[in-house]
Design an enzyme around this catalytic site. Structure first.
Site, PDB file in Angstrom:
ATOM      1  CB  CYS A 137      -0.893   0.011   1.237  1.00 27.39           C
ATOM      2  SG  CYS A 137       0.096  -0.027   2.729  1.00 27.39           S
ATOM      3  CG  ASP A 150       0.076   2.934   4.441  1.00 29.39           C
ATOM      4  OD1 ASP A 150      -0.048   3.841   3.613  1.00 29.39           O
ATOM      5  OD2 ASP A 150      -0.878   2.339   4.954  1.00 29.39           O
ATOM      6  CB  CYS A 207      -4.366   1.716   7.382  1.00 29.22           C
ATOM      7  SG  CYS A 207      -3.616   0.159   7.872  1.00 29.22           S
ATOM      8  CB  CYS A 214      -1.680  -3.477   8.048  1.00 30.34           C
ATOM      9  SG  CYS A 214      -2.894  -3.148   6.774  1.00 30.34           S
TER      10      CYS A 214
HETATM   11 FE1  FES Z   1      -1.062   0.216   4.454  1.00 31.05          FE
HETATM   12 FE2  FES Z   1      -2.429  -0.939   6.279  1.00 31.05          FE
HETATM   13  S1  FES Z   1      -3.191  -0.224   4.406  1.00 31.05           S
HETATM   14  S2  FES Z   1      -0.330  -0.576   6.273  1.00 31.05           S
END
Ligand code: FES
Length: 125
Positions: free
Chosen positions: A35, A37, A60, A104
């Protein structure tokens, strides 16, 4: 929406150990390829133990809950003990994560381990 456990919600609403350690002994940064992140862990080491652990997570809710749980699980542990904490352990401690959110939890322990390795590298170990 996928259902989160009470523990996840609780850590998401009140994350422990958020922040940055200015004079950290080790820093570990990891991005999630799924994602995009990001998670950063900062550690302070004393007598081979994690005296302090802090994190900054741009991600998230599940990633924030995971970071919080990792920091809590790692604080006060020896480096060896902290290196044995796995992403699976953390997901379990959080009462599980919805399947589509499992990716995640793949950052938390890895980012912590990276910070410990950074510390060991700097020490020349
Ligand atoms: Fe990226 Fe959870 S959606 S770490």
């Amino acid at each position: 929406m996928a259902a989160y456990s009470k523990k996840v919600m609780e850590h998401f609403m009140n994350p422990r150990n958020v922040g940055e350690i200015k004079d950290a002994d080790g820093i570990g940064e990891i991005g999630n390829p799924v994602c995009g992140d990001m998670m950063s862990f900062y550690i302070k080491v004393k007598d081979n133990k994690l005296e302090d652990v802090k994190f900054k997570t741009f991600g998230c809710g599940a990633a924030i809950a995971v970071s919080s749980m990792v920091s809590e699980a790692a604080k006060g542990k020896t480096l060896d003990e902290a290196l044995r904490i796995t992403n699976k352990d953390i997901a379990k401690k959080l009462g599980g994560l919805p399947k589509n959110k499992l990716h995640c939890s793949n950052l938390g322990a890895d980012a912590l381990h990276k910070a410990i390795k950074d510390y060991l590298d700097k020490k020349g170990k």
